[in-house]
Write a protein that holds these residues in place. Structure first.
Motif, mmCIF file in Angstrom:
data_model
loop_
_atom_site.group_PDB
_atom_site.id
_atom_site.type_symbol
_atom_site.label_atom_id
_atom_site.label_comp_id
_atom_site.label_asym_id
_atom_site.label_seq_id
_atom_site.Cartn_x
_atom_site.Cartn_y
_atom_site.Cartn_z
ATOM 1 N N GLY A 77 60.016 78.763 60.026
ATOM 2 C CA GLY A 77 59.192 78.717 59.361
ATOM 3 C C GLY A 77 58.886 80.238 58.848
ATOM 4 O O GLY A 77 58.484 80.207 58.249
ATOM 5 N N THR A 78 59.760 80.901 59.658
ATOM 6 C CA THR A 78 59.583 82.824 59.465
ATOM 7 C C THR A 78 60.404 82.728 58.147
ATOM 8 O O THR A 78 59.824 83.530 57.518
ATOM 9 C CB THR A 78 60.118 83.254 60.587
ATOM 10 O OG1 THR A 78 58.857 82.825 61.410
ATOM 11 C CG2 THR A 78 59.756 85.157 60.274
ATOM 12 N N VAL A 79 61.627 82.407 57.621
ATOM 13 C CA VAL A 79 62.555 82.764 56.807
ATOM 14 C C VAL A 79 62.054 81.569 55.310
ATOM 15 O O VAL A 79 61.518 82.797 54.420
ATOM 16 C CB VAL A 79 63.567 81.981 57.021
ATOM 17 C CG1 VAL A 79 64.917 81.761 56.008
ATOM 18 C CG2 VAL A 79 64.483 83.155 57.926
ATOM 19 N N ALA A 131 53.176 81.547 61.256
ATOM 20 C CA ALA A 131 51.867 82.943 61.862
ATOM 21 C C ALA A 131 53.414 84.157 61.637
ATOM 22 O O ALA A 131 52.455 85.354 62.090
ATOM 23 C CB ALA A 131 51.415 82.662 62.988
ATOM 24 N N ALA A 132 54.337 83.837 62.158
ATOM 25 C CA ALA A 132 55.111 85.122 62.733
ATOM 26 C C ALA A 132 55.485 85.622 61.598
ATOM 27 O O ALA A 132 55.506 87.245 61.639
ATOM 28 C CB ALA A 132 56.161 84.488 63.737
ATOM 29 N N GLY A 133 55.971 85.064 60.520
ATOM 30 C CA GLY A 133 56.489 85.694 59.119
ATOM 31 C C GLY A 133 55.402 86.928 59.299
ATOM 32 O O GLY A 133 55.795 87.721 58.772
ATOM 33 N N LEU A 353 63.774 92.725 56.269
ATOM 34 C CA LEU A 353 64.423 92.419 57.742
ATOM 35 C C LEU A 353 64.099 91.364 58.443
ATOM 36 O O LEU A 353 64.765 90.115 59.442
ATOM 37 C CB LEU A 353 63.995 93.729 58.656
ATOM 38 C CG LEU A 353 64.482 93.773 60.271
ATOM 39 C CD1 LEU A 353 65.503 95.521 60.324
ATOM 40 C CD2 LEU A 353 63.431 93.242 61.256
ATOM 41 N N VAL A 354 62.822 91.217 58.309
ATOM 42 C CA VAL A 354 62.059 89.901 59.043
ATOM 43 C C VAL A 354 62.574 88.561 58.737
ATOM 44 O O VAL A 354 62.675 87.780 59.807
ATOM 45 C CB VAL A 354 60.503 90.275 58.970
ATOM 46 C CG1 VAL A 354 59.765 88.446 59.270
ATOM 47 C CG2 VAL A 354 59.834 91.183 59.573
ATOM 48 N N ALA A 360 68.935 85.044 61.709
ATOM 49 C CA ALA A 360 70.048 85.173 61.988
ATOM 50 C C ALA A 360 69.547 84.133 63.185
ATOM 51 O O ALA A 360 69.892 83.303 64.277
ATOM 52 C CB ALA A 360 70.032 86.092 63.119
ATOM 53 N N MET A 361 68.214 83.737 64.156
ATOM 54 C CA MET A 361 67.155 82.930 64.686
ATOM 55 C C MET A 361 68.001 81.791 64.963
ATOM 56 O O MET A 361 68.392 80.787 65.820
ATOM 57 C CB MET A 361 65.748 82.826 65.589
ATOM 58 C CG MET A 361 65.692 84.643 65.537
ATOM 59 S SD MET A 361 65.989 85.335 67.339
ATOM 60 C CE MET A 361 64.722 84.112 67.731
ATOM 61 N N ALA A 362 67.589 81.514 63.575
ATOM 62 C CA ALA A 362 67.403 79.500 63.379
ATOM 63 C C ALA A 362 69.497 79.402 63.230
ATOM 64 O O ALA A 362 69.523 78.970 64.063
ATOM 65 C CB ALA A 362 67.163 80.133 61.610
ATOM 66 N N GLY A 363 70.190 80.605 62.817
ATOM 67 C CA GLY A 363 71.362 79.972 62.748
ATOM 68 C C GLY A 363 71.852 80.004 64.271
ATOM 69 O O GLY A 363 72.747 79.634 64.620
#
Length: 412
Positions: A77-79, A131-133, A353-354, A360-363
């Motif tokens: 969702g952030t990506v 929302a985090a993004g 960076l975000v 990276a988190m998803a990966g």
């Protein structure tokens, strides 16, 4: 990047007092702590499933590997939305944007807490990632705008303190609450905290104008700025390595016979994170490169110990402490490095960076789930150790730009 509004008026207009913060101005602690709580909520919402995977998988009638994808979908969702939403909301007043982002967390965590099925939980987690993004692209720059240039490192360190507090107190507390009540109660508590924060932000956090509409974030041009690419590479691989193990830490501890001690192990990890961020906040201005190397080596030592001696529970706690000492200061180090390397393109570098952080988190969530399903959780520490090798090599190589030594940093 601190922006100032041009003065507009006639020759007879009264002078506008200069309210720009100086090095002697006290840090606006109430406002910075509000940002720290926002970071806490963002980080805890992201990582809370790590301590709750067994309970979540049982309640949602799915495997632990599938439950681990609640971390992945959050990151996706952030990506997928950070850069387009950051561009679309560039002209918004900063406080309005922050309130909107945190209200998104309140809605998403409420739905998660009330969820009784896996697809609904995934949708709520995706909304939380959106929302985090918005929040992550905003928070570091918000902290910098509140203070003088000489205070930016300390301001960012205070705001980013929400990360280790989430790890040291939030995740263990959420894990404990999930054990004595249910995992839904942990997410419900997050909603209550977010409502309190919304009032806090409205009351004490200063407002700033948005940026002029500038179209798309200049990704390609930003990546060509010397030092930006090495910082982003280090961040991408370091976070990938960390997430592979952290997203499945409850499963790993269950595998080695410490399933009932997950909250205690995470507490040790998180307290060590607090120590790490204190050290980084105190010495980052002069020793960013040294601290980054030290953090990489500490995490490497932790996973090597975890892989070699996971049957000795006392050494698992030692490994958790080393892991926390290494990881706690990493977000502050990498955000600061990206901002310094980016220069005039610092805001764009932070937005990229975000996005890559959450890639990276998803990966990590996906890769960990694949490995877990194929061969089990035993190889996880060794996978992390292998990934840390290129991280250390790039940090050491980026001496001129990205992770400069003390003399290079002073010269720039």
């Amino acid at each position: 990047m601190r922006s100032t509004e041009p003065s507009v008026g006639t020759a007879t207009a009264p002078p506008v007092p200069d309210t720009t913060p100086t090095a002697n101005t006290k840090l606006p602690m109430a406002s910075l702590l509000a940002l720290a709580v926002a970071v806490f909520i963002t980080s805890l919402t992201e990582t809370l499933p790590a301590g709750l995977l067994p309970a979540m998988s049982a309640s949602l009638h799915t495997s632990q590997s599938a439950a681990g994808q609640t971390v992945t979908i959050y990151a996706l969702g952030t990506v997928l939305t950070t850069i387009p939403l950051s561009s679309a909301t560039a002209g918004w007043r900063r406080r309005r944007l922050l309130l909107t982002a945190m209200a998104g967390f309140a809605v998403a965590n409420t739905v998660t807490a009330l969820s009784t099925n896996y697809p609904a939980t995934l949708v709520a987690r995706f909304v939380a990632g959106i929302a985090a993004g918005l929040a992550w692209a905003l928070l570091a720059g918000y902290a910098r705008r509140m203070v003088a240039p000489q205070q930016e490192g300390r301001a960012i360190a205070i705001a980013m303190a929400g990360i280790p507090v989430a790890l040291s107190l939030g995740v263990p507390a959420g894990t404990f609450l999930g054990q004595v009540a249910s995992w839904q109660w942990a997410f419900g508590a997050m909603t209550l905290l977010t409502v309190v924060l919304l009032v806090w932000i409205a009351a004490v956090v200063p407002d700033y104008p948005g940026q002029q509409a500038g179209g798309k974030i200049p990704v390609r041009r930003t990546l060509l700025v010397p030092g930006v690419a090495p910082v982003l590479f280090v961040m991408l691989v370091f976070v990938l390595a960390h997430t592979i193990l952290y997203a499945y830490v409850a499963t790993f501890l269950q595998h080695i016979g410490m399933g009932g001690q997950t909250d205690a192990a995470l507490l040790v990890f998180g307290v060590a994170c607090l120590v790490s961020i204190w050290v980084v906040g105190a010495f980052i201005a002069a020793h960013l490169r040294t601290l980054t190397v030290a953090c990489t080596l500490l995490v490497g030592a932790a996973v090597a110990l975890l892989g070699a001696f996971s049957g000795t529970h006392a050494l698992v706690y030692v490994a958790a402490a080393l892991w926390g000492l290494g990881w706690g200061g990493v977000p502050t180090l990498l955000q600061t490095a990206a901002g310094q390397a980016g220069g005039e393109a610092a805001d764009a570098a932070q937005a990229i960076l975000v996005v890559l952080w959450n890639v990276a988190m998803a990966g990590g969530g996906i890769a960990g789930g694949i490995v877990l399903g194929a061969v089990g959780v035993s190889p996880f520490p060794w996978i992390v150790l292998v990934l840390l090798v290129p991280v250390l090599m790039v940090v050491l190589a980026a001496r001129a730009h990205g992770f400069p030594g003390r003399r290079a940093a002073e010269a720039s």
